[in-house]
Design a protein around this motif. Structure first.
Motif, PDB file in Angstrom:
ATOM      1  N   LYS A  12      70.228  41.438  13.802  1.00  0.00           N
ATOM      2  CA  LYS A  12      71.421  40.662  13.494  1.00  0.00           C
ATOM      3  C   LYS A  12      72.420  41.548  12.757  1.00  0.00           C
ATOM      4  N   TRP A  41      73.561  39.319  17.747  1.00  0.00           N
ATOM      5  CA  TRP A  41      72.361  40.127  17.941  1.00  0.00           C
ATOM      6  C   TRP A  41      72.716  41.348  18.766  1.00  0.00           C
ATOM      7  N   THR A 107      65.212  42.212   8.211  1.00  0.00           N
ATOM      8  CA  THR A 107      64.066  41.314   8.050  1.00  0.00           C
ATOM      9  C   THR A 107      63.853  40.405   9.240  1.00  0.00           C
ATOM     10  N   GLU A 108      64.796  40.376  10.171  1.00  0.00           N
ATOM     11  CA  GLU A 108      64.651  39.554  11.372  1.00  0.00           C
ATOM     12  C   GLU A 108      64.857  40.411  12.613  1.00  0.00           C
ATOM     13  N   ILE A 116      62.260  34.884  17.492  1.00  0.00           N
ATOM     14  CA  ILE A 116      62.742  35.550  16.287  1.00  0.00           C
ATOM     15  C   ILE A 116      61.537  35.836  15.399  1.00  0.00           C
ATOM     16  N   ARG A 118      60.310  37.238  11.741  1.00  0.00           N
ATOM     17  CA  ARG A 118      60.738  37.531  10.372  1.00  0.00           C
ATOM     18  C   ARG A 118      59.645  38.343   9.694  1.00  0.00           C
ATOM     19  N   TRP A 121      56.405  37.068   7.509  1.00  0.00           N
ATOM     20  CA  TRP A 121      55.902  35.791   7.995  1.00  0.00           C
ATOM     21  C   TRP A 121      54.764  36.060   8.968  1.00  0.00           C
ATOM     22  N   SER A 123      53.000  36.158  12.244  1.00  0.00           N
ATOM     23  CA  SER A 123      53.592  36.168  13.572  1.00  0.00           C
ATOM     24  C   SER A 123      52.615  36.735  14.581  1.00  0.00           C
TER      25      SER A 123
END
Length: 130
Positions: A12, A41, A107-108, A116, A118, A121, A123
């Motif tokens: 992003k 993006w 971070t994303e 997406i 992060r 997190w 995943s």
């Protein structure tokens, strides 16, 4: 590069609209965006990490030529300056193929599937050490 992705991922970045571009030209504003809708993006294939401040001279004479070599080999990418950088308007971006970031890794990330991810997190894309 320090990180070479096996497939392109999205990061992003602030979107600069025509009004902001004109403001940059007229007032020297950095075109910083604050609203969430002011982001887009961009796909990257690599990240190159620099443990230095991104001053204009070093960026244009050393870092950008190296990054453009990576662009020709691997596609668009991101240069990360760990100690900040000069205003983006003074740094080259390799004709839009090099994203310049400071202080921390994004971070994303957007995966090719549109998911997406992060960092930090749980995943399905992160390796689980359990």
């Amino acid at each position: 590069p320090d990180i070479l992705f096996s497939c392109p991922v999205g990061v992003k970045v602030p979107k600069i609209n025509l009004k902001q571009k004109q403001s940059v030209k007229n007032n020297g504003s950095d075109g910083t965006c604050t609203a969430h809708s002011d982001y887009e993006w961009k796909m990257i294939c690599w990240i190159d990490s620099k443990a230095l401040f991104g001053d204009v001279n070093t960026h244009q004479k050393s870092v950008l030529p190296q990054a453009e070599g990576y662009v020709h080999r691997f596609g668009p990418g991101l240069v990360l300056y760990w100690f900040g950088h000069a205003p983006s308007k003074w740094l080259g971006d390799g004709h839009g193929d090099v994203i310049i970031k400071a202080w921390k890794v994004p971070t994303e990330f957007m995966m090719p599937t549109g998911d997406i991810v992060r960092i930090g997190w749980k995943s399905k894309y992160l390796v689980d050490d359990d």
